[in-house]
Design an enzyme around this catalytic site. Structure first.
Site, PDB file in Angstrom:
ATOM      1  N   LEU A 257      -3.382   0.756  -6.301  1.00 36.04           N
ATOM      2  CA  LEU A 257      -3.338   1.903  -5.396  1.00 36.04           C
ATOM      3  C   LEU A 257      -3.160   1.448  -3.953  1.00 36.04           C
ATOM      4  CD1 LEU A 257      -3.754   4.930  -4.733  1.00 36.04           C
ATOM      5  CD2 LEU A 257      -6.204   4.480  -4.666  1.00 36.04           C
ATOM      6  N   GLN A 263       1.664   3.758   2.646  1.00 37.06           N
ATOM      7  CA  GLN A 263       2.779   3.630   1.716  1.00 37.06           C
ATOM      8  C   GLN A 263       4.106   3.521   2.455  1.00 37.06           C
ATOM      9  OE1 GLN A 263       2.623   6.632  -1.355  1.00 37.06           O
ATOM     10  NE2 GLN A 263       0.567   6.019  -2.007  1.00 37.06           N
ATOM     11  N   HIS A 267       3.496  -2.770   1.340  1.00 39.85           N
ATOM     12  CA  HIS A 267       2.206  -3.327   0.925  1.00 39.85           C
ATOM     13  C   HIS A 267       2.116  -3.442  -0.593  1.00 39.85           C
ATOM     14  CE1 HIS A 267       0.844  -3.262   5.001  1.00 39.85           C
ATOM     15  NE2 HIS A 267       1.038  -1.954   5.111  1.00 39.85           N
ATOM     16  N   GLU A 291      -0.881  -1.952 -17.367  1.00 38.13           N
ATOM     17  CA  GLU A 291      -1.379  -0.863 -18.210  1.00 38.13           C
ATOM     18  C   GLU A 291      -0.722   0.457 -17.838  1.00 38.13           C
ATOM     19  OE1 GLU A 291      -5.603   1.236 -19.545  1.00 38.13           O
ATOM     20  OE2 GLU A 291      -5.588  -0.509 -18.227  1.00 38.13           O
TER      21      GLU A 291
END
Length: 510
Positions: A257, A263, A267, A291
């Protein structure tokens, strides 16, 4: 009774998430944003009943993630029999640590008067630092047995349920041997300009969690039932300290996350590449998987892996045959695609293991690379230049035929059970359709990689869905937003063996 719609509030719009730091006289807000969704907390409709003008504020200290929750509203519904306003504290308290429902004024005082903030550092080991747009960032890593890491995760992992589709919090009450298999990577900005001498220089950018799986190891020489084992008496020497982290394992990126305010600044690329470099340096890690990734994270992963395999000359060693006897490709019962003649399979297996890529991901990258070696005019021709198949006079036409044949074989093998339920012509059409979609997806990715290089490697910094380690796969709900539609979704594979393909995409969009 008044219409329920008058008392229903969109939870996504009502919920505000903020990160704050100490200022000169009062806390300064660094960023504020809404969640992507709130259905894990407020239900499928993502609505809160019983309030008008409702605003819920979840604030975090930007360094140690100390949380505070407060809310205000214009009107609250007066209970009528069993119909009453949602109890906000009861609903939210299972998603947040104890003590976060205090007065906002008390939270402000804690932020302003935290004498230790200026000397605070993220827990664990500093494993990477980088500069982006003139600002400094650091990546810190530790496992979940560290109490300081547990505290940070306990405070922040409500965001997993608000931003990661299907994500669930990590249970922090497991035994130490289980927590030791989790590793956490935090990305922090190290601020150079601070509003107060008491302000911490660290501000969270994002984080990722990974989990180590220890695969079952079969004995290469099982004991013979005919032989009776001999009995021996001996004394075992003292055992050295034992750690599960030293066993051969497969690591899975579980949660990933980047905060919305950070965003599209690369990063995600920096964090992913840091994770991969870290695991490549660990000899006990044999394979790196992800996953249940979102489509956006899959793109980020493809871009980073493709760039790495280009830089380390992995792709330079891979070649697709350009001329084989046409008799090897005749359409007759029992005739198989001569994969071993088209590609050097032992070399591919060695390269995959060296790069610690899951078979499906590696095969996907190989297919994409081999496609990129064909002239655009050939790739854009579809099946128009394949009327002669393996007998084509042009070398690039033959390689195009061979490439498509390999992809068809991969699709058929991985989806044989489903395809065999179709009539022969329908089966052929479905495979051809999927090959076309696969080509389109690869072309999109190759084109986007060039664009990202021109833009300075900006990325979407999306998330990977994460659950607790035993859970694999997804349900078929409407919540499968932002993921590729798949015919096959098996991520597990043996650590050794012939490379297998990545999931076949039957994409519904770009």
């Amino acid at each position: 009774m008044a219409e329920q719609g008058e008392w229903s509030t969109n939870a996504n719009e009502a919920l505000n998430i903020s990160f704050v730091q100490a200022g000169q006289s009062s806390p300064v807000t660094l960023s504020t944003f809404h969640p992507r969704f709130t259905y894990p907390i407020f239900g499928e409709e993502e609505c809160i009943f019983g309030y008008q003008g409702l605003k819920i504020n979840i604030r975090f200290a930007s360094h140690d993630l100390l949380p505070n929750v407060s809310w205000d509203y214009d009107k609250k519904f007066k209970a009528v029999n069993d119909t009453k306003a949602l109890n906000l504290e009861e609903t939210l308290k299972e998603w947040l640590p104890e003590g976060c429902f205090g007065e906002y004024a008390s939270f402000q005082s804690q932020i302003q008067e935290d004498a230790g903030a200026k000397d605070w550092k993220p827990p664990g080991e500093l494993i990477n630092s980088y500069t982006s747009r003139g600002r400094k960032f650091e990546v810190w890593a530790s496992d979940l047995t560290d109490p300081a890491v547990q505290q940070l995760i306990d405070r922040i992992q409500i965001l997993v349920s608000l931003f990661i589709e299907g994500g669930t919090p990590i249970p922090l009450d497991d035994q130490d041997w289980s927590l030791a298999r989790w590793k956490v990577f935090f990305v922090y900005e190290k601020l150079s300009s601070l509003p107060s001498p008491k302000t911490s220089p660290y501000s969270l950018v994002g984080y990722s969690t990974t989990y180590n799986f220890i695969p079952h190891q079969r004995s290469p020489h099982p004991p013979s039932p005919k032989k009776t084992p001999q009995k021996h008496t001996f004394t075992l020497p003292p055992s050295p300290p034992f750690s599960l982290s030293n066993l051969p394992s497969r690591v899975r990126i579980s949660q990933f996350l980047i905060l919305p305010s950070h965003q599209s600044h690369s990063h995600g690329t920096h964090l992913y590449n840091t994770l991969i470099a870290h695991f490549l340096s660990q000899p006990q890690i044999h394979e790196i998987t992800v996953e249940d990734p979102s489509e956006a994270f899959d793109d980020l992963r493809d871009h980073c892996d493709y760039a790495r395999l280009t830089r380390n000359n992995t792709f330079a060693q891979i070649h697709l045959a350009s001329s084989l006897p046409a008799s090897l490709f005749r359409k007759s019962p029992g005739v198989r695609v001569p994969t071993a003649r088209l590609l050097d399979l032992p070399l591919l297996a060695s390269l995959r293991q060296k790069n610690k890529l899951a078979p499906r991901q590696f095969w996907r990258l190989v297919e994409m690379y081999l496609l990129s070696t064909l002239p655009p005019s050939v790739r854009q021709s579809g099946t128009a230049r394949l009327t002669r198949g393996a007998r084509s006079a042009g070398e690039e036409d033959r390689r195009w035929f061979y490439w498509r044949l390999l992809v068809k074989q991969r699709i058929y093998r991985k989806n044989r059970d489903v395809l065999m339920q179709l009539e022969r012509m329908e089966r052929v059409e479905k495979v051809e359709e999927t090959v076309g979609e696969q080509v389109g997806d690869y072309e999109r990715l190759l084109r986007r990689m060039k664009e990202r290089e021109a833009e300075g490697d900006r990325d979407g910094d999306e998330v990977a869905v994460g659950r607790r380690e035993p859970v694999v796969g997804t349900g078929g709900s409407r919540r499968d937003r932002g993921k590729r539609k798949v015919i096959d979704d098996d991520e597990e594979s043996d650590l050794e063996g012939t490379p297998e393909p990545k999931k076949v995409k039957d994409r519904a969009g770009g």
